[in-house]
Design a protein around this motif. Structure first.
Motif: not given
Length: 537
Positions: A161-189
């Motif tokens: 829902m963060l990526r596909y439902a909440i509009p970008a004017y409230r939650l920019p896509s870049e914020v979600v991508r960065k948070q997911v990127g942190m998970l990837t860097d931590m080792g989550v597959r």
């Protein structure tokens, strides 16, 4: 120097620490009784703890304290409905502390840091089904505990829902991508475009055969709840989540004329504002609920009003009228009541009181639902697609299978989903280590008693607000976050309710009496002599 602090009188307001120019005092925020804001937070975030750190200028420490319970403050700082502020004791004095704005600031600082990869200390692998807020939270906490977390997501990107439902004017896509990127860097597959469940790409049983010792179902409620309505299949008719998903994909049509949005919740509000930003000249929300009773959060309704959205309350849809093969109008009937005497959703209508709303685009946003049948063989599922899961532990009745987020609770807030993911991760950890899953975890801590809350004698201070960005176009983020100086000033408004002050550096005391004079609880006693008298023969 200071003689003593009466701990029974001390309410932890922090006035002594804020007024002492020689930094003699420290606040102990780790107390058995929690402040009202902490009790109201679904994640139990240690709000008074990180606010006390900010009062000392320790931004890094405040961020680490916050992330112990909420790993995604850059997200929740933008979309959380902040129940903590509704319970803030500061409201006794002036206005609630801007907790959500401070959280966004700390979250944005977090996005600037490099992720630290935790050590892998367990051989067990855990599968997480769904990469929405609950699934991402579960993966985060499992990784921090030393497990290998593997996330399976049916969509091309993580976020749900963060990526596909909440509009970008409230939650920019870049914020979600960065948070997911942190998970990837931590080792989550992550495995994207991969559906899990009955008749899907991989079954839960297959995940177990592939070495996943535990499975957390966090599939969420990704479909719009639909009702049979005459004309619902006409061109120009959309359903809430699918419409918002098209907006995020850049596939939504440019709109003009009048748009009718059926519903009164947050998805309906987001659809209405999105329609305005897609070019609609007029947007009208038609809701069953009366004015002042809309289920959407007040700050989202305020955004809609500012965007020029109109409200037609106390009505329900009858049919969509057609002209030239497309939707042209929405026929409505008066809603007499939404809930029955038992409080259950059971709308009653006056079929004689009809009205007609001309609209070329009609969006039904009347709820969300999970995909049914996916996990019937893997967990104790209800016919409507939700899991029967323990409200605390996420246990589903199937060994080693847990559920978290909307699939377990029904549609709820992002912060509640994050909290559910954390609890499911803790339960999986306890299961894999052969421990009792419930144990002492999750027992409610008592609140600071009403009579012990600070407020009396506290000076009024202005609240620092996030501002609306001027000349926003399209789906640019509408709110500007606080600056560092504003965040530090806002933290000083926090009364750290229920903390205990203690004398830490008494040798630095110059016996100025300021702390004793300003203490609103009369808890501090200053000795009149700083030094001992000289020896005499």
């Amino acid at each position: 120097m200071i003689s003593s602090i009466d701990r029974d009188k001390c309410v932890g307001c922090g006035t002594c620490t804020k007024s002492c120019g020689l930094d003699v005092f420290r606040l102990d925020t780790d107390q058995p009784e929690v402040s009202p804001c902490m009790g109201a937070c679904p994640a139990g975030t240690d709000i008074r703890g990180y606010q006390a750190m900010l009062q000392r200028g320790d931004v890094r420490g405040a961020l680490e304290c916050l992330k112990k319970s909420n790993p995604f403050p850059a997200i929740t700082g933008r979309v959380c409905f902040h129940p903590c502020e509704s319970e803030c004791a500061r409201r006794r004095v002036d206005e609630a502390v801007g907790i959500n704005a401070v959280e966004q600031f700390l979250g944005d600082r977090d996005l600037e840091r490099e992720a630290v990869k935790p050590a892998r200390v367990h051989l067990a692998k855990v599968a997480v089904v769904g990469a929405g807020p609950a699934g991402l939270s579960a993966a985060w906490f499992l990784t921090c505990m030393g497990y290998e977390a593997v996330v399976y997501e049916a969509m091309p990107e993580a976020g749900g829902m963060l990526r596909y439902a909440i509009p970008a004017y409230r939650l920019p896509s870049e914020v979600v991508r960065k948070q997911v990127g942190m998970l990837t860097d931590m080792g989550v597959r992550f495995h994207f475009n991969t559906k899990i469940g009955k008749g899907a790409d991989i079954s839960v049983a297959e995940l177990r055969r592939r070495g996943c010792r535990a499975v957390i179902l966090a599939a969420g409620t990704s479909r719009s709840r639909k009702i049979p309505v005459e004309g619902g299949e006409l061109p120009g008719v959309f359903w809430g989540l699918e419409f918002l998903r098209a907006v995020r994909y850049g596939e939504a049509p440019r709109l003009s004329g009048t748009v009718a949005v059926v519903g009164g919740g947050d998805v309906a509000v987001d659809a209405a504002i999105s329609a305005r930003r897609l070019g609609a000249a007029r947007v009208i929300m038609a809701s069953l609920e009366a004015e002042g009773q809309l289920p959407a959060y007040p700050h989202n309704i305020a955004d809609a009003v500012r965007e020029g959205v109109e409200f037609n309350c106390g009505v329900g849809p009858v049919r969509v009228e057609e002209r030239n093969g497309a939707a042209s109008a929405l026929v409505l009937r008066k809603c007499l009541r939404v809930f029955n005497a038992e409080g259950k959703f059971a709308p009653e209508f006056d079929d004689q009181a009809l009205s007609r709303l001309e609209a070329s685009t009609i969006i039904f946003a009347i709820g969300q639902a999970p995909e049914s049948g996916l996990f019937d063989e893997d967990a104790d599922m209800m016919p409507n697609g939700y899991a029967r899961a323990d409200s605390l532990t996420g246990e589903t009745g199937k060994q080693a299978v847990f559920a978290a987020g909307d699939i377990a609770t029904g549609p709820a807030s992002v912060i509640r989903a994050i909290a559910g993911g954390r609890e499911a991760a803790i339960s999986a950890d306890r299961y894999l280590r052969g421990m009792v899953i419930l144990g002492e975890r999750g027992r409610a801590r008592p609140l600071v008693p009403e009579e012990k809350l600070p407020g009396k004698g506290i000076a009024s201070l202005p609240r620092h607000e996030r501002t609306i960005r001027e000349n926003c176009s399209g789906f640019d983020e509408i709110r500007r976050g606080l600056r560092l100086d504003e965040v530090l000033a806002e933290s000083l408004r926090c009364m750290t309710c229920g903390s205990k002050s203690h004398i830490t550096y008494n040798d630095d005391c110059m016996t100025c009496y300021t702390c004793e004079l300003v203490c609103p609880a009369d808890a501090i006693n200053v000795h009149p002599f700083k030094e001992t008298l000289p020896r005499t023969l």
